[in-house]
Structures are given as C-alpha cells and as structure tokens.
Design a protein around this motif. Structure first.
Motif, PDB file in Angstrom:
ATOM      1  N   ALA A  10     -67.457  21.767  18.950  1.00 37.61           N
ATOM      2  CA  ALA A  10     -67.120  23.178  18.406  1.00 37.61           C
ATOM      3  C   ALA A  10     -66.369  23.273  17.174  1.00 37.61           C
ATOM      4  N   ILE A  11     -65.547  22.254  17.006  1.00 31.91           N
ATOM      5  CA  ILE A  11     -64.582  22.305  15.944  1.00 31.91           C
ATOM      6  C   ILE A  11     -65.471  22.006  14.765  1.00 31.91           C
ATOM      7  N   ASP A  12     -66.745  21.129  14.651  1.00 28.88           N
ATOM      8  CA  ASP A  12     -67.270  20.891  13.627  1.00 28.88           C
ATOM      9  C   ASP A  12     -67.974  22.002  13.043  1.00 28.88           C
ATOM     10  N   VAL A  13     -68.558  22.784  13.997  1.00 31.17           N
ATOM     11  CA  VAL A  13     -69.191  24.402  13.836  1.00 31.17           C
ATOM     12  C   VAL A  13     -68.156  25.062  13.176  1.00 31.17           C
ATOM     13  N   ALA A  14     -66.912  25.124  13.581  1.00 29.40           N
ATOM     14  CA  ALA A  14     -65.792  26.165  13.030  1.00 29.40           C
ATOM     15  C   ALA A  14     -65.404  25.379  11.453  1.00 29.40           C
ATOM     16  N   LEU A  15     -65.596  24.103  11.356  1.00 31.05           N
ATOM     17  CA  LEU A  15     -65.203  23.665  10.098  1.00 31.05           C
ATOM     18  C   LEU A  15     -66.463  23.946   8.936  1.00 31.05           C
ATOM     19  N   LEU A  65     -57.212  35.027  -3.907  1.00 30.65           N
ATOM     20  CA  LEU A  65     -58.023  33.878  -3.667  1.00 30.65           C
ATOM     21  C   LEU A  65     -57.977  32.588  -3.493  1.00 30.65           C
ATOM     22  N   GLU A  66     -57.005  32.220  -4.602  1.00 30.32           N
ATOM     23  CA  GLU A  66     -56.483  30.775  -4.739  1.00 30.32           C
ATOM     24  C   GLU A  66     -55.723  30.384  -3.424  1.00 30.32           C
ATOM     25  N   GLU A  67     -54.865  31.285  -2.915  1.00 31.66           N
ATOM     26  CA  GLU A  67     -53.987  31.121  -1.784  1.00 31.66           C
ATOM     27  C   GLU A  67     -54.699  30.907  -0.618  1.00 31.66           C
ATOM     28  N   CYS A  68     -56.022  31.707  -0.482  1.00 29.85           N
ATOM     29  CA  CYS A  68     -56.607  31.747   0.659  1.00 29.85           C
ATOM     30  C   CYS A  68     -57.357  30.357   0.599  1.00 29.85           C
ATOM     31  N   LEU A  69     -57.859  29.895  -0.530  1.00 27.25           N
ATOM     32  CA  LEU A  69     -58.514  28.709  -0.661  1.00 27.25           C
ATOM     33  C   LEU A  69     -58.042  27.482  -0.017  1.00 27.25           C
ATOM     34  N   ALA A  70     -56.511  27.555  -0.645  1.00 28.33           N
ATOM     35  CA  ALA A  70     -55.575  26.556  -0.380  1.00 28.33           C
ATOM     36  C   ALA A  70     -55.256  26.446   1.007  1.00 28.33           C
ATOM     37  N   ALA A  71     -55.225  27.554   1.885  1.00 30.70           N
ATOM     38  CA  ALA A  71     -54.785  27.540   3.007  1.00 30.70           C
ATOM     39  C   ALA A  71     -55.996  27.050   3.966  1.00 30.70           C
ATOM     40  N   THR A  72     -57.260  27.538   3.568  1.00 31.63           N
ATOM     41  CA  THR A  72     -58.304  27.022   4.386  1.00 31.63           C
ATOM     42  C   THR A  72     -58.317  25.643   4.061  1.00 31.63           C
ATOM     43  N   VAL A  76     -58.598  22.927   7.313  1.00 32.37           N
ATOM     44  CA  VAL A  76     -59.758  21.803   7.444  1.00 32.37           C
ATOM     45  C   VAL A  76     -59.004  20.419   7.709  1.00 32.37           C
ATOM     46  N   GLU A  77     -58.014  20.066   6.937  1.00 36.47           N
ATOM     47  CA  GLU A  77     -57.377  18.823   6.898  1.00 36.47           C
ATOM     48  C   GLU A  77     -56.729  18.543   8.357  1.00 36.47           C
ATOM     49  N   ALA A  79     -57.481  20.201  11.156  1.00 33.93           N
ATOM     50  CA  ALA A  79     -58.677  20.232  12.064  1.00 33.93           C
ATOM     51  C   ALA A  79     -59.130  18.518  12.094  1.00 33.93           C
ATOM     52  N   GLN A  80     -59.440  18.262  10.665  1.00 33.53           N
ATOM     53  CA  GLN A  80     -60.212  16.858  10.665  1.00 33.53           C
ATOM     54  C   GLN A  80     -59.109  15.850  11.201  1.00 33.53           C
ATOM     55  N   ILE A  81     -57.808  16.057  11.198  1.00 36.26           N
ATOM     56  CA  ILE A  81     -56.815  14.983  11.803  1.00 36.26           C
ATOM     57  C   ILE A  81     -56.939  15.179  13.367  1.00 36.26           C
ATOM     58  N   TYR A  82     -57.044  16.433  13.843  1.00 33.86           N
ATOM     59  CA  TYR A  82     -57.183  16.695  15.121  1.00 33.86           C
ATOM     60  C   TYR A  82     -58.374  16.082  15.779  1.00 33.86           C
ATOM     61  N   VAL A  83     -59.355  16.350  15.185  1.00 32.66           N
ATOM     62  CA  VAL A  83     -60.730  15.630  15.694  1.00 32.66           C
ATOM     63  C   VAL A  83     -60.693  14.043  15.844  1.00 32.66           C
ATOM     64  N   ALA A  84     -60.035  13.779  14.842  1.00 34.98           N
ATOM     65  CA  ALA A  84     -60.047  12.179  14.719  1.00 34.98           C
ATOM     66  C   ALA A  84     -59.038  11.660  15.889  1.00 34.98           C
ATOM     67  N   THR A  85     -58.211  12.564  16.237  1.00 35.03           N
ATOM     68  CA  THR A  85     -57.160  11.815  17.247  1.00 35.03           C
ATOM     69  C   THR A  85     -57.918  12.161  18.681  1.00 35.03           C
TER      70      THR A  85
END
Length: 86
Positions: A10-15, A65-72, A76-77, A79-85
């Motif tokens: 599910a997290i992979d799909v969200a990412l 738009l730049e702020e939005c991209l930075a937030a995403t 993502v980072e 979420a990836q850390i969470y998935v790795a744990t």
C-alpha cells in the motif's frame, strides 16, 4: 489486520502516486515558467499594473509549486524510511 507485506504494498502504491504528482507539479512549474517568459516578452517595457500583478501572481504560483514539490519529497523520504523499518 493488514500484514506487513500488504502495508508495504500500500505504501509503494502511495509512493508511486506521489511520484506521479511530483511529475505533474514539475510539468506545471515548467508551463508556469513558460507563461512568465511569454508574458514578459509580450509586454516588455509595459508598466501597466495588470501586467505587474500577473507577473507577481505567476511568481507566487511558482514558489508554491516548489514548496509543494519539496514537501512531497520529504514525505517520500519519510515513507521510504518507514517502509525500510517494517
């Protein structure tokens, strides 16, 4: 209760969806930059308040738009850390 594998899937799909959103944001930023250049070129030297307001709005939209991209990217980072744990 969802298994760890289901949660990871599910997290992979969200990412992936976030990645698609980031691509859309980047494309919108490019279109915004093109609009700014076109506006500046078409109305160069014009001191008209409407032109200045439009340019300011485009600049603000670009920053948002730049702020939005930075937030995403941060999301993502995280979420990836969470998935790795898992």
């Amino acid at each position: 209760m969802a298994s760890v594998a289901e949660l990871k899937a599910a997290i992979d799909v969200a990412l992936q969806q976030i990645g698609d959103g980031q691509t859309a944001v980047q494309a919108a930023g490019e279109k915004l930059a093109e609009a700014q250049q076109t506006l500046a070129g078409a109305l160069e030297g014009s001191g008209h308040e409407t032109v200045e307001a439009a340019q300011a709005s485009l600049t603000q939209a670009g920053q948002e738009l730049e702020e939005c991209l930075a937030a995403t990217l941060v999301a993502v980072e995280q979420a990836q850390i969470y998935v790795a744990t898992l």
